[in-house]
Every structure is written in C-alpha cells, then in structure tokens.
Design a protein around this motif. Structure first.
Motif, PDB file in Angstrom:
ATOM      1  N   ARG A  83       0.841  -1.205   0.000  1.00  0.00           N
ATOM      2  CA  ARG A  83       0.000   0.000   0.000  1.00  0.00           C
ATOM      3  C   ARG A  83       0.871   1.248   0.000  1.00  0.00           C
ATOM      4  O   ARG A  83       1.752   1.398   0.847  1.00  0.00           O
ATOM      5  CB  ARG A  83      -0.908   0.023   1.239  1.00  0.00           C
ATOM      6  CG  ARG A  83      -1.889  -1.139   1.350  1.00  0.00           C
ATOM      7  CD  ARG A  83      -2.651  -1.053   2.658  1.00  0.00           C
ATOM      8  NE  ARG A  83      -3.642  -2.090   2.806  1.00  0.00           N
ATOM      9  CZ  ARG A  83      -3.397  -3.291   3.320  1.00  0.00           C
ATOM     10  NH1 ARG A  83      -2.174  -3.593   3.733  1.00  0.00           N
ATOM     11  NH2 ARG A  83      -4.362  -4.189   3.420  1.00  0.00           N
ATOM     12  N   VAL A  89      -8.856   6.890   0.288  1.00  0.00           N
ATOM     13  CA  VAL A  89      -8.785   6.308   1.621  1.00  0.00           C
ATOM     14  C   VAL A  89      -8.752   7.422   2.661  1.00  0.00           C
ATOM     15  O   VAL A  89      -8.569   8.595   2.333  1.00  0.00           O
ATOM     16  CB  VAL A  89      -7.516   5.427   1.791  1.00  0.00           C
ATOM     17  CG1 VAL A  89      -7.566   4.225   0.880  1.00  0.00           C
ATOM     18  CG2 VAL A  89      -6.257   6.243   1.562  1.00  0.00           C
ATOM     19  N   ASN A  90      -8.928   7.042   3.904  1.00  0.00           N
ATOM     20  CA  ASN A  90      -8.741   7.957   5.027  1.00  0.00           C
ATOM     21  C   ASN A  90      -7.247   7.975   5.339  1.00  0.00           C
ATOM     22  O   ASN A  90      -6.699   6.992   5.841  1.00  0.00           O
ATOM     23  CB  ASN A  90      -9.546   7.480   6.237  1.00  0.00           C
ATOM     24  CG  ASN A  90      -9.473   8.462   7.400  1.00  0.00           C
ATOM     25  OD1 ASN A  90      -8.557   9.272   7.502  1.00  0.00           O
ATOM     26  ND2 ASN A  90     -10.444   8.380   8.302  1.00  0.00           N
ATOM     27  N   GLN A 112      -4.750   5.930  -2.446  1.00  0.00           N
ATOM     28  CA  GLN A 112      -3.862   4.829  -2.062  1.00  0.00           C
ATOM     29  C   GLN A 112      -3.780   3.834  -3.215  1.00  0.00           C
ATOM     30  O   GLN A 112      -4.797   3.449  -3.789  1.00  0.00           O
ATOM     31  CB  GLN A 112      -4.386   4.109  -0.817  1.00  0.00           C
ATOM     32  CG  GLN A 112      -3.503   2.962  -0.339  1.00  0.00           C
ATOM     33  CD  GLN A 112      -4.100   2.261   0.876  1.00  0.00           C
ATOM     34  OE1 GLN A 112      -4.931   1.362   0.744  1.00  0.00           O
ATOM     35  NE2 GLN A 112      -3.689   2.685   2.066  1.00  0.00           N
ATOM     36  N   THR A 157       0.248   5.358   0.165  1.00  0.00           N
ATOM     37  CA  THR A 157      -0.777   6.368   0.419  1.00  0.00           C
ATOM     38  C   THR A 157      -0.154   7.753   0.312  1.00  0.00           C
ATOM     39  O   THR A 157       0.857   8.044   0.951  1.00  0.00           O
ATOM     40  CB  THR A 157      -1.370   6.191   1.826  1.00  0.00           C
ATOM     41  OG1 THR A 157      -1.786   4.826   2.003  1.00  0.00           O
ATOM     42  CG2 THR A 157      -2.563   7.118   2.031  1.00  0.00           C
ATOM     43  N   ASP A 198      -5.787   6.792   8.701  1.00  0.00           N
ATOM     44  CA  ASP A 198      -5.566   5.373   8.950  1.00  0.00           C
ATOM     45  C   ASP A 198      -4.132   4.979   8.589  1.00  0.00           C
ATOM     46  O   ASP A 198      -3.489   4.207   9.292  1.00  0.00           O
ATOM     47  CB  ASP A 198      -6.535   4.521   8.127  1.00  0.00           C
ATOM     48  CG  ASP A 198      -7.965   4.618   8.634  1.00  0.00           C
ATOM     49  OD1 ASP A 198      -8.179   5.230   9.698  1.00  0.00           O
ATOM     50  OD2 ASP A 198      -8.864   4.096   7.964  1.00  0.00           O
TER      51      ASP A 198
END
Length: 293
Positions: free
Chosen positions: A172, A211-212, A198, A174, A215
């Motif tokens: 991942r 995405v947030n 992301q 981000t 997080d």
C-alpha cells in the motif's frame, strides 16, 4: 460488522482478559544502524553526538534521538561512502534524516537502505522493506525513488506512506501531499497518485482508490487505527508491535473492527477493548496469544 470503540481510557474495570500471566509492554524507539563497512550500531544504546564519519558525511544522533547526516570537509578512511541501513525490530521505531534532508519515520519490523551521499547520482534512490512515512526534500533536478517489494515510487518532493509487509499480501502506498508515480514491477503498470489516494498492489495488479489518510499514518502518531479491519490484520499489527506469537483456536472470527487506541499501552488494554465487542476472546500465555471465538 462490529463497531469497536477503542478508548484512550477504559471505564469498565470489570473487563479482563483471561489467563494473563504477564502483561506485554508496548514497543519503543529501537533500531540498528548498519554502516557500509559492516559496523552495527545499536541506536537506542548509542550516546547522543557523533556516531561515525563516512566520506564527507558526519553521522549524528541528535538530542531528539534522530539519525542525521551533516556534510563537511572532513574525510576519513574509516568510513568510505556507500550504503547504510537502518533496521527496526518487532516493537521498534526510528526516525532518520537522510543526506538530502528527507525525513523518514520507520515503523516496526522495517528496514531502509540508502547511500551516505546522493552526490554524483542521477536520482536519490533508497530501498524499503516494511513500512515508512516519508517527507521528501524538494529537488526538481534529482527525483527521489523508493524501491520496495513489487513496486517503485518516484517523487520530487511530497509526503507519503509506504507499507509492504510480506505477510500482509498487499503493498500500500498512500499519498498525503504532492504527487507520486508508482510502478508495479510485474506488469510495469505506472500510475499517478493524487493526495488522499492509495495504490494497492497484489500479485502484480494495481488498484487505486480514495482512503482515510489518518488510517495510513496512525502508527506514526502513536496509535493503532482500524477501519473495517479483519481480526487477522489486527493481530498482525499487534504481533509486530508487541512481539507476540498469535494462534487461532477454531474458526477465525469474520467480524471487522473499527476504532483507535494508543500504541503506548500494554497489550492487555488492547485485548480488553477487543473482547468488549463480545465477538472475540483471548488466552494469553506469556507472549503467546490465542484468539478464540
């Protein structure tokens, strides 16, 4: 779907995790710096000040515990320019300021390999395994490139987080600020990320979505943060931070969890919060944690 509210202070003192013989403390600031000549320095134990000299770079542990590189005229045969590596164990984190001024926060169970100087190179290249948050120093002449399993990320100056743990099965990346180009090794699939997006790479295939970002960088700010997170991923997070061995008794619970809790708490506090959902229970024997339905 189960909503798990992880509070910083627990009010229900009657909630206990069964069979805890010895509580497990949280991780902390621990890492090993391996120099190009093979010398290993335990950064947690090393005194503040000069650590080594490599070429015209003086490696310093400053008052905040960061590893920084200062350029100067002094050269030493004891430390020729080359690649250094900072490695964190389970339950360890560290912060490094690279020779170009780029700031890197390493999460637990991770390693970053980088040159002691970027002078004379066409790009500022580093290699990452595990997870790190980057605040890249801007330099339009020389792109900053992060190589990690399955992917390559190219930037000029930006803030982003990369997570590439093998047991996650998914890489991942981000993006918080700026713009990056990400390429998967298997299919050479290059994509441009925008802030708040992301890229997820699995088996050579890449998908991009919103995405947030909180997080993605919660670990850097000292928290576990879960959003629709399966118990297996939750336990992988705990395993890497507390250095525990995780086992499952019977079928793995299928519920997802949501919430946030400080990584500075002993593991019992986290397990108590998970048990409060009434969907999982735990048996703790030393550093062996068994998950039960």
């Amino acid at each position: 779907m189960v909503s798990l509210i992880l509070l910083l202070v627990f009010h229900k003192s009657d909630l206990v995790v069964e069979n805890i013989q010895k509580d497990v403390p949280p991780g902390g600031h621990r890492a090993i710096l391996t120099l190009a000549n093979g010398q290993r320095i335990d950064l947690a134990k090393a005194a503040k000040g000069n650590l080594a000299i490599q070429g015209n770079s003086n490696i310093i542990k400053n008052g905040s515990g960061q590893v920084i590189y200062l350029h100067g005229p002094i050269k030493s045969r004891d430390g020729q320019p080359g690649n250094n590596k900072v490695s964190t164990p389970d339950g360890g984190t560290w912060q490094v300021c690279l020779p170009d001024g780029t700031m890197v926060w390493l999460n637990n169970s991770s390693s970053l390999t980088y040159p002691t100087t970027f002078e004379g190179r066409k790009q500022r290249g580093v290699e990452l395994y595990g997870e790190a948050y980057f605040e890249v120093a801007k330099d339009k002449r020389y792109p900053f490139v992060v190589k990690s399993p399955g992917q390559e990320v190219t930037v000029l100056g930006t803030h982003f987080n990369i997570r590439v743990f093998k047991d996650d099965g998914v890489g991942r990346t981000t993006l918080l600020e700026g713009k990056v180009s990400i390429t998967s090794y298997d299919k050479q699939d290059a994509q441009i990320l925008k802030p708040g997006e992301q890229a997820r790479i699995s088996n050579g295939s890449m998908t991009i979505g919103k995405v947030n970002i909180n997080d993605a960088i919660a670990w850097k700010d000292g928290y576990f943060r879960f959003t629709n997170t399966p118990i297996e991923q939750v336990m992988r997070e705990l395993s890497r931070w507390y250095g525990i061995e995780v086992h499952y008794d019977g079928p793995i619970p299928m519920e997802n969890f949501n919430g946030k809790i400080s990584r500075l708490k002993n593991i019992s506090k986290v397990l108590v919060a998970l048990e409060a959902t009434k969907t999982v229970h735990f048996k703790v024997e030393g550093r062996r944690v068994t998950v039960m339905k």
